[in-house]
Design a protein around this motif. Structure first.
Motif, short mmCIF file in Angstrom:
data_model
loop_
_atom_site.label_atom_id
_atom_site.label_comp_id
_atom_site.label_asym_id
_atom_site.label_seq_id
_atom_site.Cartn_x
_atom_site.Cartn_y
_atom_site.Cartn_z
N MET A 1 0.84 -1.20 0.00
CA MET A 1 0.00 0.00 0.00
C MET A 1 0.87 1.25 0.00
O MET A 1 0.52 2.25 -0.64
N LEU A 2 1.99 1.20 0.71
CA LEU A 2 2.94 2.33 0.70
C LEU A 2 3.46 2.55 -0.71
O LEU A 2 3.44 3.67 -1.22
N ALA A 3 3.88 1.49 -1.37
CA ALA A 3 4.40 1.60 -2.73
C ALA A 3 3.33 2.13 -3.68
O ALA A 3 3.61 2.98 -4.55
N SER A 4 2.09 1.70 -3.51
CA SER A 4 1.00 2.16 -4.35
C SER A 4 0.72 3.65 -4.13
O SER A 4 0.48 4.40 -5.08
N ALA A 5 0.74 4.09 -2.88
CA ALA A 5 0.50 5.51 -2.57
C ALA A 5 1.59 6.38 -3.18
O ALA A 5 1.31 7.46 -3.73
N ILE A 6 2.83 5.92 -3.10
CA ILE A 6 3.93 6.68 -3.70
C ILE A 6 3.78 6.69 -5.22
O ILE A 6 3.96 7.73 -5.86
N ARG A 7 3.41 5.57 -5.81
CA ARG A 7 3.21 5.49 -7.26
C ARG A 7 2.09 6.44 -7.71
O ARG A 7 2.15 7.04 -8.77
N ASN A 8 1.05 6.59 -6.87
CA ASN A 8 -0.03 7.53 -7.19
C ASN A 8 0.48 8.97 -7.25
O ASN A 8 -0.04 9.77 -8.02
N LEU A 9 1.48 9.27 -6.46
CA LEU A 9 2.07 10.62 -6.47
C LEU A 9 2.99 10.81 -7.65
O LEU A 9 2.87 11.79 -8.39
N VAL A 10 3.92 9.88 -7.85
CA VAL A 10 4.99 10.10 -8.83
C VAL A 10 4.69 9.54 -10.21
O VAL A 10 5.39 9.84 -11.18
N GLY A 11 3.67 8.71 -10.33
CA GLY A 11 3.38 8.08 -11.61
C GLY A 11 4.51 7.15 -12.00
O GLY A 11 4.96 6.34 -11.20
N GLU A 12 5.01 7.29 -13.21
CA GLU A 12 6.11 6.44 -13.68
C GLU A 12 7.48 7.08 -13.47
O GLU A 12 8.49 6.51 -13.87
N ALA A 13 7.52 8.26 -12.87
CA ALA A 13 8.80 8.96 -12.66
C ALA A 13 9.68 8.21 -11.66
O ALA A 13 9.18 7.50 -10.79
N ASN A 14 10.98 8.37 -11.81
CA ASN A 14 11.92 7.79 -10.86
C ASN A 14 11.99 8.67 -9.62
O ASN A 14 11.89 9.89 -9.70
N VAL A 15 12.19 8.03 -8.48
CA VAL A 15 12.40 8.75 -7.23
C VAL A 15 13.84 8.51 -6.83
O VAL A 15 14.25 7.37 -6.62
#
Length: 162
Positions: free
Chosen positions: A42-56
């Motif tokens: 769920m953490l990974a999904s929430a971060i993906r919702n913010l950044v989309g496909e961009a690299n962090v």
């Protein structure tokens, strides 16, 4: 209500049994239901919702939070980003996520170049020992992050009702 008792012919004995049952039920201890915890997925999904496909990218962000907290109800935290705050290059937002609270997105701060400094300070609640992640979105569209594992000895939201 009285009409209901008259029509069903409840005896005094049955009425006393019902009252005894209700009294016994009231004497039971109250059970606190804990909300479901988030998961690393769920953490990974929430971060993906913010950044989309961009690299962090790890770096530029500093997350100051105690690595060991006695009480998860009020945990001090400061997030700062080592980046200029000029009209052409600035930190647009800072987002804080956690691994095990019911909602993985803890806080969102939106900044402008006129903020002068990319730093926020607040207190958060932590439901349990977990990873806290801070992500900064820069005006150029890049994302930077930092994370800290926090050990919580007394989790938030778990107090028993008297």
């Amino acid at each position: 209500m009285i009409g209901m008792f008259e029509s069903s012919h409840i005896s005094r004995r049955h009425l006393l049994q019902l009252a005894g049952t209700l009294t016994a039920a009231g004497a039971l201890p109250l059970v606190t239901v804990r909300p479901a915890q988030a998961t690393p997925a769920m953490l990974a999904s929430a971060i993906r919702n913010l950044v989309g496909e961009a690299n962090v990218t790890v770096g530029k962000v500093r997350l100051d939070i105690p690595p060991l907290v006695e009480n998860g109800n009020t945990v001090p935290m400061t997030v700062s980003v080592d980046h200029p705050m000029t009209p052409n290059s600035y930190v647009k937002s800072i987002h804080v996520f956690n691994e095990k609270n019911p909602q993985p997105n803890v806080a969102n701060f939106h900044l402008t170049a006129s903020a002068g400094r990319a730093q926020v300070t607040t207190r958060i609640r932590l439901a349990d020992t977990q990873k806290v992640v801070a992500i900064a979105r820069l005006s150029d569209g890049s994302f930077w992050s930092a994370s800290v594992d926090v050990i919580v000895t007394l989790a938030a939201c778990t107090e028993e009702m008297p």
